[in-house]
Design an enzyme around this catalytic site. Sequence first.
Site, PDB file in Angstrom:
ATOM      1  N   ALA A 105       0.809  -1.215   0.000  1.00 31.47           N
ATOM      2  CA  ALA A 105       0.000   0.000   0.000  1.00 31.47           C
ATOM      3  C   ALA A 105       0.844   1.268   0.000  1.00 31.47           C
ATOM      4  O   ALA A 105       0.312   2.361  -0.118  1.00 31.47           O
ATOM      5  CB  ALA A 105      -0.919   0.025   1.225  1.00 31.47           C
ATOM      6  N   CYS A 106       2.172   1.139   0.138  1.00 32.40           N
ATOM      7  CA  CYS A 106       2.992   2.336   0.327  1.00 32.40           C
ATOM      8  C   CYS A 106       4.285   2.237  -0.447  1.00 32.40           C
ATOM      9  O   CYS A 106       5.049   1.292  -0.279  1.00 32.40           O
ATOM     10  CB  CYS A 106       3.299   2.523   1.807  1.00 32.40           C
ATOM     11  SG  CYS A 106       4.380   3.931   2.126  1.00 32.40           S
ATOM     12  N   GLY A 107       4.535   3.235  -1.296  1.00 32.36           N
ATOM     13  CA  GLY A 107       5.788   3.296  -2.029  1.00 32.36           C
ATOM     14  C   GLY A 107       6.763   4.282  -1.436  1.00 32.36           C
ATOM     15  O   GLY A 107       7.897   4.387  -1.880  1.00 32.36           O
TER      16      GLY A 107
END
Length: 287
Positions: A115-117
């Site tokens: 969900a997070c880059g």
Amino acid sequence: MARSESRVRVVRVKAGERGARADVLATEEPLEIRVNGRRLAVTMRTPTEDFSLAVGFLLSEGLIGAADEVHSVRYCGRDFGPGAEETDNTVDVVLRPGVQAPAPEMERQVLMSSACGLCGRTSIENVRTQSRFPVDGDPMQVTESFVLQMPEALRERQKVFDRTGGLHAAGLFNTATGELVAVREDVGRHNAVDKVLGWALLEGKLPLSGHALMVSGRASFELTQKAMMAGVPMLASVSAPSSLAVDLAREAGMTLAGFVRGDRFVIYAGEQRIVADAEAVLEAEPR
């Protein structure tokens, strides 16, 4: 079964009745990305197009900007070859001599979830990255009908989503020809984008002037930044953008469209690149 899919036993409940059956899920596994043998990040991803994902991640981080800056990409020290992507969860990108390797402080300090880059960035200052490919002067234009057909064109190419219902997708359109030139799927929105942009870099297609990127989820800051880093002048999404994504798009001179669904969408930045169909017809007519 492809490695992007996993089969599990589930129990379906309907109207008080239960039944056991096999179901297909999208696979999620960790991938360690190394540069010149040193770990840079670990991300959770769907195990396909790992080389493009790793190279796209380096592009997004501002570490590379062209295929000739990459000497090789390999799994766990093994050279690329047929069947290599069937195994291993560690990719090493070896840069050509003279290309600056990432500083030790650039190593992500935590696991990046699907969900997070941006997870693991160590300061607010290094979240923003300067692109080699300015997009503010890109003269690209598309019609409203072109924008409206993008989600369906992307959806038709989401093969793994059809079987699992659990993947995001990113699609790259050539706006001059209307062709959807690349589609990638992943459990992570940012990974899907990195896979597309990494493919474009390895194919020598950067900067991606005259192209538009369509994503299946929302348009976050990180996705807007990734598009900017590859020289993509337009990003569209089926859901909402964040306020920071809008700020970045306006600052960079990008076009940003959200809520592209059915017969409507919202333009948040760069409205001059999206023209009414009637205006496009008038422009094409001889004078």
